[in-house]
Structures are given as structure tokens and as C-alpha cells.
Motif scaffolding. Sequence first.
Motif, short mmCIF file in Angstrom:
data_model
loop_
_atom_site.label_atom_id
_atom_site.label_comp_id
_atom_site.label_asym_id
_atom_site.label_seq_id
_atom_site.Cartn_x
_atom_site.Cartn_y
_atom_site.Cartn_z
N ALA A 227 40.88 12.52 -26.86
CA ALA A 227 40.69 12.20 -25.44
C ALA A 227 40.38 10.72 -25.26
O ALA A 227 40.86 10.08 -24.31
CB ALA A 227 39.56 13.05 -24.88
N TRP A 228 39.62 10.16 -26.20
CA TRP A 228 39.18 8.77 -26.08
C TRP A 228 40.32 7.81 -26.39
O TRP A 228 40.43 6.74 -25.78
CB TRP A 228 37.97 8.54 -26.97
CG TRP A 228 36.95 9.60 -26.69
CD1 TRP A 228 36.59 10.64 -27.50
CD2 TRP A 228 36.23 9.77 -25.47
NE1 TRP A 228 35.68 11.43 -26.87
CE2 TRP A 228 35.44 10.93 -25.62
CE3 TRP A 228 36.17 9.07 -24.27
CZ2 TRP A 228 34.60 11.40 -24.62
CZ3 TRP A 228 35.33 9.53 -23.27
CH2 TRP A 228 34.56 10.69 -23.45
N GLN A 229 41.17 8.16 -27.34
CA GLN A 229 42.35 7.34 -27.59
C GLN A 229 43.27 7.34 -26.38
O GLN A 229 43.78 6.29 -25.96
CB GLN A 229 43.11 7.87 -28.82
CG GLN A 229 42.44 7.56 -30.14
CD GLN A 229 43.14 8.26 -31.29
OE1 GLN A 229 43.61 9.39 -31.17
NE2 GLN A 229 43.22 7.58 -32.42
N ARG A 230 43.48 8.50 -25.79
CA ARG A 230 44.37 8.59 -24.63
C ARG A 230 43.79 7.88 -23.41
O ARG A 230 44.52 7.33 -22.60
CB ARG A 230 44.68 10.06 -24.33
CG ARG A 230 45.59 10.68 -25.40
CD ARG A 230 46.01 12.09 -25.08
NE ARG A 230 44.92 13.04 -25.22
CZ ARG A 230 44.45 13.80 -24.25
NH1 ARG A 230 44.96 13.71 -23.03
NH2 ARG A 230 43.47 14.64 -24.47
N LEU A 231 42.46 7.88 -23.29
CA LEU A 231 41.83 7.08 -22.24
C LEU A 231 42.08 5.59 -22.50
O LEU A 231 42.44 4.83 -21.59
CB LEU A 231 40.32 7.36 -22.20
CG LEU A 231 39.49 6.53 -21.22
CD1 LEU A 231 39.89 6.82 -19.78
CD2 LEU A 231 37.99 6.78 -21.43
N GLN A 232 41.90 5.18 -23.74
CA GLN A 232 42.11 3.78 -24.11
C GLN A 232 43.56 3.36 -23.89
O GLN A 232 43.83 2.23 -23.46
CB GLN A 232 41.72 3.59 -25.59
CG GLN A 232 41.81 2.16 -26.09
CD GLN A 232 41.45 2.06 -27.57
OE1 GLN A 232 41.66 3.01 -28.33
NE2 GLN A 232 40.91 0.93 -27.98
N TRP A 233 44.51 4.24 -24.17
CA TRP A 233 45.92 3.93 -24.04
C TRP A 233 46.43 4.02 -22.60
O TRP A 233 47.58 3.70 -22.33
CB TRP A 233 46.75 4.87 -24.91
CG TRP A 233 46.45 4.80 -26.37
CD1 TRP A 233 45.89 3.75 -27.06
CD2 TRP A 233 46.67 5.83 -27.33
NE1 TRP A 233 45.75 4.07 -28.39
CE2 TRP A 233 46.22 5.34 -28.60
CE3 TRP A 233 47.20 7.11 -27.28
CZ2 TRP A 233 46.30 6.09 -29.75
CZ3 TRP A 233 47.29 7.86 -28.44
CH2 TRP A 233 46.84 7.35 -29.66
N TYR A 278 32.90 5.14 -22.15
CA TYR A 278 34.15 5.20 -21.40
C TYR A 278 34.97 3.91 -21.49
O TYR A 278 35.81 3.65 -20.66
CB TYR A 278 33.85 5.47 -19.92
CG TYR A 278 33.31 6.84 -19.61
CD1 TYR A 278 33.67 7.96 -20.35
CD2 TYR A 278 32.43 7.01 -18.54
CE1 TYR A 278 33.18 9.21 -20.04
CE2 TYR A 278 31.93 8.27 -18.22
CZ TYR A 278 32.31 9.36 -18.97
OH TYR A 278 31.82 10.61 -18.65
N GLY A 279 34.68 3.08 -22.47
CA GLY A 279 35.40 1.83 -22.62
C GLY A 279 34.53 0.61 -22.42
O GLY A 279 35.02 -0.53 -22.49
N GLU A 280 33.22 0.83 -22.20
CA GLU A 280 32.31 -0.30 -22.05
C GLU A 280 32.33 -1.15 -23.33
O GLU A 280 32.20 -0.62 -24.43
CB GLU A 280 30.89 0.20 -21.78
CG GLU A 280 30.73 1.09 -20.56
CD GLU A 280 30.88 2.58 -20.87
OE1 GLU A 280 30.36 3.40 -20.09
OE2 GLU A 280 31.54 2.92 -21.88
N GLY A 285 34.45 6.79 -26.68
CA GLY A 285 33.90 7.90 -27.45
C GLY A 285 32.59 7.51 -28.09
O GLY A 285 31.71 6.94 -27.46
N HIS A 286 32.44 7.79 -29.38
CA HIS A 286 31.18 7.50 -30.06
C HIS A 286 31.42 7.15 -31.52
O HIS A 286 32.37 7.63 -32.13
CB HIS A 286 30.22 8.70 -29.97
CG HIS A 286 30.84 9.99 -30.42
ND1 HIS A 286 31.58 10.80 -29.60
CD2 HIS A 286 30.82 10.62 -31.63
CE1 HIS A 286 32.00 11.87 -30.27
NE2 HIS A 286 31.56 11.78 -31.51
#
Length: 335
Positions: A227-233, A278-280, A285-286
Amino acid sequence: CVGRRTHREAGSTWVQMSFTDLLSESVDLYNKYGLRGLRATGENFLRGLSVRLGSTVGAFSPSESLLKEEWDLLIILDACRWDIIADVSDEYDWLNPRPTRSYASSSQDWLQKTFFAGPKSPTKRLRATMSLFREPYQNDVLAAALEPRDTSDIAYITGNPQSTMLDESNFAYIEETWRNDLPHDEKSRALTNATIKYRHENSGKRTIVHYMKPHEPFKKDAPDGTAWQRLQWGEYPLQELKRDYRQNLRDVLNEVEILLENTEADNVVITADHGNSYGEWGFYGHRPYLPLDGMRRIPVASTSAKDKKTHEPTEIESETEVEAEEKLRELGYIS
């Protein structure tokens, strides 16, 4: 409990990236996402460097432990941000959370600081520090270098595969439900059932139940990439991610409600091991040993449990045992 191992089992080391790997990743991400892909590569590099630097200090810095707090039943909601639970808390009359700060930013350092004290000796610390700088994700190195806390009165029932760093002989009881190859929708229920069953048979034991939700995957059939990779992308809009994050949390809170109605405990504490960013500052992610608020700001709530006998626990097991590396891949820790 299926096939308990000590912390030295294989598969506790991951995420080593050479320069060639980094270059290959940069090309792949640029071809797919353009400048966003290059930015993601830079963020990933800085994140890896930050984790290495953090692990050499944070792994051995003094820490409090929830073991020192007063509770009969400690419920851990893995990767639960404070704001996510605040959004849904009105839906549960037994849930009155308040924000607090975790002493960890991932499950690895949460387990380490909860269940281990300081280094066994300066020599072991030095050797471990050098090893962790090369590769931070080494549970066996951490466990060998640190003095375990007294957990002889603790039962730990967990869906988190980072438990490979723990030695069963130090605990009153350990059960690792993550080792069962269960369908996505049955994994939290397995933890609920195991905890109810154990506490019916051992009512006086302090018990920790470590649910994996609301940690991703947020959906049964998630697309490729975490989920975090897809948010980043840019493939997973933040508002959609938050919506699915909240639903994952509701799923596990419904299990917590079943647990609270089927065991006796005067002092129940509900909290999280860490949150998510969330990208801060380029972090998604963590990861362990990082001081970011998104990863550290978590909820804590106090309540009690009364056995109303509304649920009869059944044993949920599979014939197939899951290895730690496979489970960590499912959770997005390794590729």
C-alpha cells in the motif's frame, strides 16, 4: 501452537540493496513513473540510510517497556495510527482512546524494546552495531546481543512474524498463529480464539495478544506492491488508502469486541506498536528506529473484559505451516 522455533531461524534478514540493485530499480521506476519514479528511488535510498544510522543508536538506547505497566490483558493493534482510530472510536462504546507516543517505529524495535533490556556486554554491543549498520533487519543479531527481560509470567499470542527474535523458554506461553496458512479473513479470528481459549484455561496469567490488523494488506486481493509503495508511486490516492485503513481497523476492533465479551480481565489496555507515515519527509509506511510522528503517534485506551460467553472458540489451523520469510513478504517487508 505450530512448529515453534528459536530466534535464530533463517529468514530474519532482508532488504539488502547493492548499488547495481539501486541503479536497476531507478531505471525501472523511471520507465514506469517518470520523474516520480526517480524521486521514489531517492526517497528509498535516504530511508535505507536513515534506518542504518538509527539502528546503530536506537537498538541500544534505554527504553521503557509496557511490561512495567499495570494490565491483565494487553491488546496490540499492529500499525495503528492515532488519527485512524480517532475516526472510528465513536462506533464502539467501550473504546475511549487518547494519543500517546510509542517507543518504537516498527514491530522489530517494539518487540526488541518490550521484551529485551540493554546489551549483554560492551563487546556484544559493538559487534552488533557494526553488523546492524551493514544490514539493520537482523533479529537474530539483536536477540544475541541483548539481555531478555523477565517474561516468565507473560503469555504472548501473536500474529506478527517478528516473534522469531523471541525464545519460547523465557515466556509462560507463546503461540504464533501467523505460522498457520489461513485465509485473509480468518487470521484475526484465529488470534481471538487462541486468546479466549488460553485465558479460560489460565485466567491468572498476564496475556499479550498481538493482532496484525490494521497493518496492511488492507484488501484480500491487493494489487502488486505494498500500500505504501503504491501511495508513493501515485497509484493509491491517500483518501482511498485511509478509507481502506479504517475498514481494516474496524475488522480487528470487531474481533477485540468478541474477545472482551469472552474473557475476564479487570484491567485491559489497548494500544499499538507503531503507526505509519504518509510520505512525510519522504517516508512511507514504517521502518525501525525512526523518530517520525506518523510512525510514533499511536492510541492507548483502557477498559475491562467480562466473560458473557457469547462466543465459543474453535481451533483454526491449517495443514500448511508458513515460514517467517514468506509471511514477511506478504506483509510487504521483503520483495
